[in-house]
Design a protein around this motif. Structure first.
Motif, PDB file in Angstrom:
ATOM      1  N   UNK A  17       1.923   6.969   0.763  1.00 38.14           N
ATOM      2  CA  UNK A  17       2.551   5.791   0.162  1.00 38.14           C
ATOM      3  C   UNK A  17       2.862   4.774   1.254  1.00 38.14           C
ATOM      4  N   UNK A  18       2.880   3.502   0.881  1.00 37.78           N
ATOM      5  CA  UNK A  18       2.966   2.447   1.880  1.00 37.78           C
ATOM      6  C   UNK A  18       3.508   1.159   1.275  1.00 37.78           C
ATOM      7  N   UNK A  19       3.780   0.185   2.158  1.00 39.89           N
ATOM      8  CA  UNK A  19       4.076  -1.162   1.674  1.00 39.89           C
ATOM      9  C   UNK A  19       3.481  -2.184   2.636  1.00 39.89           C
ATOM     10  N   UNK A  20       3.036  -3.281   2.062  1.00 43.05           N
ATOM     11  CA  UNK A  20       2.450  -4.381   2.814  1.00 43.05           C
ATOM     12  C   UNK A  20       3.556  -5.352   3.201  1.00 43.05           C
ATOM     13  N   UNK A  21       3.580  -5.747   4.458  1.00 47.57           N
ATOM     14  CA  UNK A  21       4.620  -6.646   4.961  1.00 47.57           C
ATOM     15  C   UNK A  21       4.037  -8.042   5.168  1.00 47.57           C
ATOM     16  N   UNK A  22       4.473  -8.955   4.351  1.00 49.58           N
ATOM     17  CA  UNK A  22       4.018 -10.340   4.390  1.00 49.58           C
ATOM     18  C   UNK A  22       5.226 -11.250   4.466  1.00 49.58           C
ATOM     19  N   UNK A  23       5.043 -12.452   4.982  1.00 49.03           N
ATOM     20  CA  UNK A  23       6.143 -13.423   4.960  1.00 49.03           C
ATOM     21  C   UNK A  23       6.497 -13.838   3.539  1.00 49.03           C
ATOM     22  N   UNK A  24       5.596 -13.581   2.601  1.00 43.84           N
ATOM     23  CA  UNK A  24       5.835 -13.930   1.202  1.00 43.84           C
ATOM     24  C   UNK A  24       6.465 -12.792   0.408  1.00 43.84           C
ATOM     25  N   UNK A  25       6.634 -11.622   1.019  1.00 47.11           N
ATOM     26  CA  UNK A  25       7.255 -10.512   0.319  1.00 47.11           C
ATOM     27  C   UNK A  25       6.792  -9.171   0.849  1.00 47.11           C
ATOM     28  N   UNK A  26       7.460  -8.117   0.385  1.00 48.20           N
ATOM     29  CA  UNK A  26       7.073  -6.748   0.677  1.00 48.20           C
ATOM     30  C   UNK A  26       6.453  -6.169  -0.586  1.00 48.20           C
ATOM     31  N   UNK A  27       5.246  -5.620  -0.490  1.00 46.14           N
ATOM     32  CA  UNK A  27       4.487  -5.187  -1.662  1.00 46.14           C
ATOM     33  C   UNK A  27       4.231  -3.688  -1.567  1.00 46.14           C
ATOM     34  N   UNK A  28       4.811  -2.936  -2.509  1.00 46.81           N
ATOM     35  CA  UNK A  28       4.790  -1.480  -2.450  1.00 46.81           C
ATOM     36  C   UNK A  28       3.575  -0.880  -3.133  1.00 46.81           C
ATOM     37  N   UNK A  29       3.142   0.254  -2.608  1.00 50.73           N
ATOM     38  CA  UNK A  29       2.092   1.021  -3.273  1.00 50.73           C
ATOM     39  C   UNK A  29       2.637   1.628  -4.562  1.00 50.73           C
ATOM     40  N   UNK A  30       1.744   2.126  -5.363  1.00 51.61           N
ATOM     41  CA  UNK A  30       2.091   2.551  -6.719  1.00 51.61           C
ATOM     42  C   UNK A  30       3.187   3.620  -6.753  1.00 51.61           C
ATOM     43  N   UNK A  31       3.170   4.544  -5.807  1.00 50.31           N
ATOM     44  CA  UNK A  31       4.145   5.632  -5.830  1.00 50.31           C
ATOM     45  C   UNK A  31       5.200   5.542  -4.751  1.00 50.31           C
ATOM     46  N   UNK A  32       5.376   4.359  -4.172  1.00 47.51           N
ATOM     47  CA  UNK A  32       6.273   4.231  -3.021  1.00 47.51           C
ATOM     48  C   UNK A  32       7.726   4.544  -3.363  1.00 47.51           C
ATOM     49  N   UNK A  33       8.183   4.113  -4.522  1.00 45.49           N
ATOM     50  CA  UNK A  33       9.600   4.297  -4.847  1.00 45.49           C
ATOM     51  C   UNK A  33       9.992   5.777  -4.826  1.00 45.49           C
ATOM     52  N   UNK A  34       9.137   6.620  -5.344  1.00 41.73           N
ATOM     53  CA  UNK A  34       9.423   8.053  -5.317  1.00 41.73           C
ATOM     54  C   UNK A  34       8.952   8.685  -4.011  1.00 41.73           C
ATOM     55  N   UNK A  35       7.771   8.300  -3.561  1.00 45.53           N
ATOM     56  CA  UNK A  35       7.170   8.946  -2.404  1.00 45.53           C
ATOM     57  C   UNK A  35       7.867   8.667  -1.095  1.00 45.53           C
ATOM     58  N   UNK A  36       8.601   7.556  -1.000  1.00 50.25           N
ATOM     59  CA  UNK A  36       9.285   7.207   0.246  1.00 50.25           C
ATOM     60  C   UNK A  36      10.740   7.652   0.262  1.00 50.25           C
ATOM     61  N   UNK A  75       1.206  -3.167   7.924  1.00 48.77           N
ATOM     62  CA  UNK A  75       1.351  -2.224   6.821  1.00 48.77           C
ATOM     63  C   UNK A  75       2.118  -1.013   7.322  1.00 48.77           C
ATOM     64  N   UNK A  76       3.230  -0.683   6.660  1.00 49.72           N
ATOM     65  CA  UNK A  76       3.987   0.521   6.990  1.00 49.72           C
ATOM     66  C   UNK A  76       3.698   1.598   5.960  1.00 49.72           C
ATOM     67  N   UNK A  77       3.634   2.838   6.409  1.00 42.79           N
ATOM     68  CA  UNK A  77       3.299   3.929   5.496  1.00 42.79           C
ATOM     69  C   UNK A  77       4.131   5.171   5.820  1.00 42.79           C
ATOM     70  N   UNK A  78       4.392   5.964   4.793  1.00 44.28           N
ATOM     71  CA  UNK A  78       5.162   7.195   4.945  1.00 44.28           C
ATOM     72  C   UNK A  78       4.268   8.261   5.575  1.00 44.28           C
ATOM     73  N   UNK A  79       4.789   8.912   6.592  1.00 41.75           N
ATOM     74  CA  UNK A  79       4.061   9.990   7.243  1.00 41.75           C
ATOM     75  C   UNK A  79       4.358  11.311   6.550  1.00 41.75           C
ATOM     76  N   UNK A  80       3.342  11.939   6.000  1.00 40.06           N
ATOM     77  CA  UNK A  80       3.508  13.313   5.520  1.00 40.06           C
ATOM     78  C   UNK A  80       3.586  14.266   6.704  1.00 40.06           C
ATOM     79  N   UNK A  81       2.913  13.891   7.788  1.00 39.73           N
ATOM     80  CA  UNK A  81       2.950  14.629   9.044  1.00 39.73           C
ATOM     81  C   UNK A  81       2.571  13.650  10.155  1.00 39.73           C
TER      82      UNK A  81
END
Length: 292
Positions: free
Chosen positions: A113-132, A175-181
């Motif tokens: 899971x990940x999110x895109x970092x833009x000056x116009x906003x932060x845009x989350x992947x589909x499962x980010x809310x639970x996965x992060x 782009x920031x992403x959650x590390x599973x490992x």
């Protein structure tokens, strides 16, 4: 840098120092609390003619009004991908649409899971809310709290995050992403060897997040570009930080200050160590450096 060099650098820069402040863990604590003492110190320093910039991993969309209301001369955001001074854009480097598409597809394929970092906003992947959620709570616990706070939510940590938006974009700083490992970060570096990589939320193999951005973009590089724009020498610079991502700027600037809550690798290269964020660390350092 020896202590006498610190004193000389400060004495030489006192009329108009260029101050670089990391945000998370430096200007605000890990629960986003902004000490009144820090606000007062920054305002007094600017009143004395010094310039103050935040130099952060956050993109501009994540710099919320309370930070701007302090009074700042500008921002280095996205770990160096964006530089703004007195409202003028000095530098802005983004991933191309194709680069963004490739990274998004790779992260999807790896189940990250990940999110895109833009000056116009932060845009989350589909499962980010639970996965992060686990990583966000662990990040809070790792920064001085005895245990994970189960009241913390992803939406609480990222109040303006946008869910359900298009993820193939041409305005992405990083782009920031959650590390599973930790191996996920190593795999990303190997696959995208033409991009800039980092980890955060911990040290070494305990890192919680990885990030991917434009190759060659660092806080150090961005400060160099800002100084060129301002027409000043780096002998006038003072940097404050707490995490490994800050090491390049603390080493580059004439004086590097580690917060009391900084990781050991940061403390080891700093010219001196101030108190923790919540113990008025910025204000104490500003006084020691004769900025106020």
């Amino acid at each position: 840098m020896a202590k006498h060099m610190v004193d000389n650098a400060v004495a030489g820069s006192a009329p108009h120092a260029i101050i670089m402040l990391d945000v998370d863990g430096t200007l605000v604590d890990y629960e986003n609390h902004l000490p009144d003492s820090a606000v007062t110190a920054i305002r007094k320093a600017r009143g004395n003619g010094h310039k103050v910039f935040i130099c952060t991993g956050r993109s501009k969309a994540e710099v919320y009004p309370p930070l701007w209301e302090i009074g700042l001369d500008g921002i280095i955001g996205g770990n160096g991908s964006y530089v703004e001074c007195d409202g003028q854009v000095v530098l802005h480097r983004t991933l191309s649409l194709e680069q963004c598409r490739c990274v998004v597809d790779w992260l999807h394929g790896r189940g990250l899971e990940f999110y895109l970092e833009s000056n116009d906003g932060l845009f989350a992947s589909e499962g980010f809310e639970h996965g992060a959620l686990k990583a966000v709570r662990a990040y809070n616990a790792a920064k001085g709290h005895e245990e994970e706070n189960t009241a913390i939510t992803v939406r609480g940590v990222f109040p303006d995050m946008i869910f359900g938006a298009e993820l193939y974009r041409s305005d992405v700083n990083k782009i920031s992403y959650v590390l599973n490992a930790y191996e996920d970060s190593l795999a990303a570096k190997a696959y995208f060897n033409d991009l800039q990589h980092g980890t955060w939320g911990g040290k070494g193999a305990t890192a919680l997040f990885g990030d991917i951005g434009v190759n060659g973009i660092t806080k150090r590089y961005a400060i160099h570009r800002l100084l060129e724009y301002l027409g000043v020498d780096r002998a006038q610079t003072i940097a404050f930080g707490d995490a490994a991502i800050d090491i390049s700027m603390l080493e580059y600037c004439a004086v590097g200050v580690a917060m009391g809550n900084a990781s050991d690798d940061v403390k080891n290269i700093a010219d001196f160590i101030t108190d923790e964020v919540g113990n008025d660390g910025l204000a104490h350092a500003f006084r020691r450096l004769s900025l106020i």
